[in-house]
Design an enzyme around this catalytic site. Structure first.
Site, short mmCIF file in Angstrom:
data_model
loop_
_atom_site.label_atom_id
_atom_site.label_comp_id
_atom_site.label_asym_id
_atom_site.label_seq_id
_atom_site.Cartn_x
_atom_site.Cartn_y
_atom_site.Cartn_z
N ARG A 41 -39.17 84.72 4.36
CA ARG A 41 -40.61 84.99 4.30
C ARG A 41 -41.34 84.33 3.14
NH1 ARG A 41 -40.82 91.38 4.64
NH2 ARG A 41 -38.82 91.22 3.55
N CYS A 86 -36.67 89.37 8.13
CA CYS A 86 -36.60 87.92 7.87
C CYS A 86 -36.41 87.62 6.39
CB CYS A 86 -37.89 87.25 8.36
SG CYS A 86 -37.91 85.48 8.05
N GLU A 124 -26.51 82.12 10.42
CA GLU A 124 -26.90 82.60 11.76
C GLU A 124 -26.02 81.93 12.82
OE1 GLU A 124 -31.35 81.65 10.93
OE2 GLU A 124 -31.31 83.28 12.38
N TRP A 149 -36.80 77.79 10.24
CA TRP A 149 -35.63 76.94 10.42
C TRP A 149 -34.40 77.81 10.23
CZ3 TRP A 149 -39.61 75.98 7.02
CH2 TRP A 149 -39.41 76.41 5.70
N1 ARG Z 1 -30.49 84.59 14.64
C1 ARG Z 1 -31.08 83.85 15.71
C2 ARG Z 1 -30.14 82.74 16.14
O1 ARG Z 1 -29.14 82.53 15.50
C3 ARG Z 1 -32.40 83.24 15.30
C4 ARG Z 1 -33.43 84.20 14.71
C5 ARG Z 1 -34.54 83.51 13.94
N2 ARG Z 1 -34.01 82.73 12.85
C6 ARG Z 1 -34.72 81.99 11.99
N3 ARG Z 1 -34.08 81.33 11.07
N4 ARG Z 1 -36.02 81.97 12.02
O2 ARG Z 1 -30.36 82.02 17.08
#
Ligand code: ARG
Length: 389
Positions: free
Chosen positions: A94, A91, A269, A264
């Site tokens: 953090r 992560c 991602e 968030w």
């Molecule tokens: N990578 C995943 C997604 O795109 C989420 C993982 C957790 N991500 C976060 N920012 N806490 O759905």
């Protein structure tokens, strides 16, 4: 391990905490009583933490001796969850580990009650767009099996696989979608690429149950682009909050197989993985075509040009919708701050380089030329086998 950028003379606390960490490597085989004691030591060493009384230590040891088990107090659970986030090696977010909110749902006793807590988690972490980091902790595993949430995240889109192998929606969810249909879920009459999946919850003993997520609990963002008017017509959207629900939370030797947690989103991602990966929504060719830059020749870098614009669209759309999101440059800088703070506190900095470095413009991130120790310390969140296997 990342070099400690802060020159600090080790003091008593610092060496205390590195002694503690020696016993927290999750790969070490240790009986429960030692795992519990190592966790209590970590808690006791935590500056600003609640401390641990000698009486509490005796109580935990006695419970384990008598029942092979012990129960975390509310404070142990709170700090245990925060440590688990701090120790996660994948992560980049953090820096905010101390802000994690913990919902104690250990007394939820039926799948329906667990589902209710999950819906509340979606609503409360979404918080109208001002996303809050939360974890909801359900009862720990005591026998051979524990509570499971089958979903990868509390909110995710169905992937309907047709006979020719094509998937409508998110291919990453094709297997769970098939499981939902098998368990009797009725999808919307008009299936779309963005149908939220229901929750599937199974108790330690007994069969899984399916629960529709109330539509008004889910906040979504329609994607538009700061300059390209046509972008909206792609019909792309994504949900506001990623709430990972299939990992196992381990604290002091106690396992919580159902403990959904969220931060968030970092824009990449969605913009560089979920909507871009060839095995996911695979949107780059269409976006490049609309931009008028698509060609057969890879060397034109049409993929890269489409990627950047898709990522701009994601950040732009979440920002104008008032939904908290972070770009990968800012997130990288905050992770460096996190590393500095961990070093200053005398704690080992862990991480997995392949997870931490952002999936676009990797070398433009300050994390690129660092190296990371991938040790998984306890408490932590672990991958567990899929619930239907
Ligand atoms: N990578 C995943 C997604 O795109 C989420 C993982 C957790 N991500 C976060 N920012 N806490 O759905």
């Amino acid at each position: 391990m990342a070099e400690c950028p802060v020159t600090s003379v080790p003091n008593a606390d610092v060496s205390a905490s590195s002694q503690v960490y020696k016993r927290l490597d999750s790969a070490r085989v240790m009986p429960l009583e030692e795992r519990a004691a190592a966790f209590l030591d970590l808690l006791a060493a935590e500056e600003g933490g609640p401390g641990v009384s000698a009486e509490r230590r005796r109580e935990v040891a006695a419970d384990i001796a008598a029942r092979g088990h012990y129960e975390h107090t509310e404070e142990e659970l709170l700090w245990g969850c925060r440590f688990a986030w701090r120790h996660t090696t994948r992560c980049i977010g953090r820096y905010f580990w101390k802000q994690l909110e913990v919902r104690d749902a250990r007394n939820a006793a039926s799948p329906a009650e667990v589902a209710e807590h999950c819906v509340r988690h979606v609503r409360d972490s979404t918080n109208g767009g001002a996303v809050r980091s939360m974890v909801t902790v359900f009862a720990p595993r005591v026998g051979p099996r524990g509570w499971r949430i089958w979903n990868h995240q509390l909110v995710r889109y169905a992937g309907y696989r047709s006979e020719d192998g094509e998937v409508l929606g998110d291919p990453a969810e094709a297997e769970l979608t098939a499981q939902c249909l098998r368990l009797g879920w009725s999808p919307p009459a008009a299936r779309s690429r963005f149908d939220p999946l229901p929750l599937v919850i199974s108790p330690p003993e007994g069969i899984p149950e399916v629960f529709e997520m109330p539509g008004d609990a889910i906040l979504e963002v329609e994607l538009t682009h700061p300059e390209y008017d046509w972008f909206h017509s792609l019909g792309l959207r994504w949900y506001a909050v990623p709430i990972v629900s299939n990992m196992l939370l381990e604290i002091g030797g106690i396992q919580y197989p159902a403990a959904p947690f969220n931060g968030w989103y970092m824009g990449t991602e969605i913009g560089a993985r979920n909507l871009a990966d060839m095995g996911r929504y695979d949107m780059l060719p269409e976006i490049a075509a609309k931009m008028g830059v698509w060609e057969r020749r890879e060397a034109s870098l049409w993929r890269d040009r489409a990627l950047v614009e898709l990522n701009r669209a994601v950040l732009h759309s979440y920002q104008i919708a008032g939904v908290r999101i972070v770009d990968h440059h800012t997130a990288s800088r905050l992770h460096v701050r996190f590393e500095e703070e961990e070093c200053a506190a005398g704690r080992p900095v862990t991480g997995r380089w392949d997870w931490l470095v952002p999936p676009v413009s990797g070398a433009a991130s300050p994390l690129w030329n660092r190296s990371y120790d991938p040790t998984e310390y306890s408490p932590n969140f672990f991958v567990q086998t899929q619930a239907w296997r």
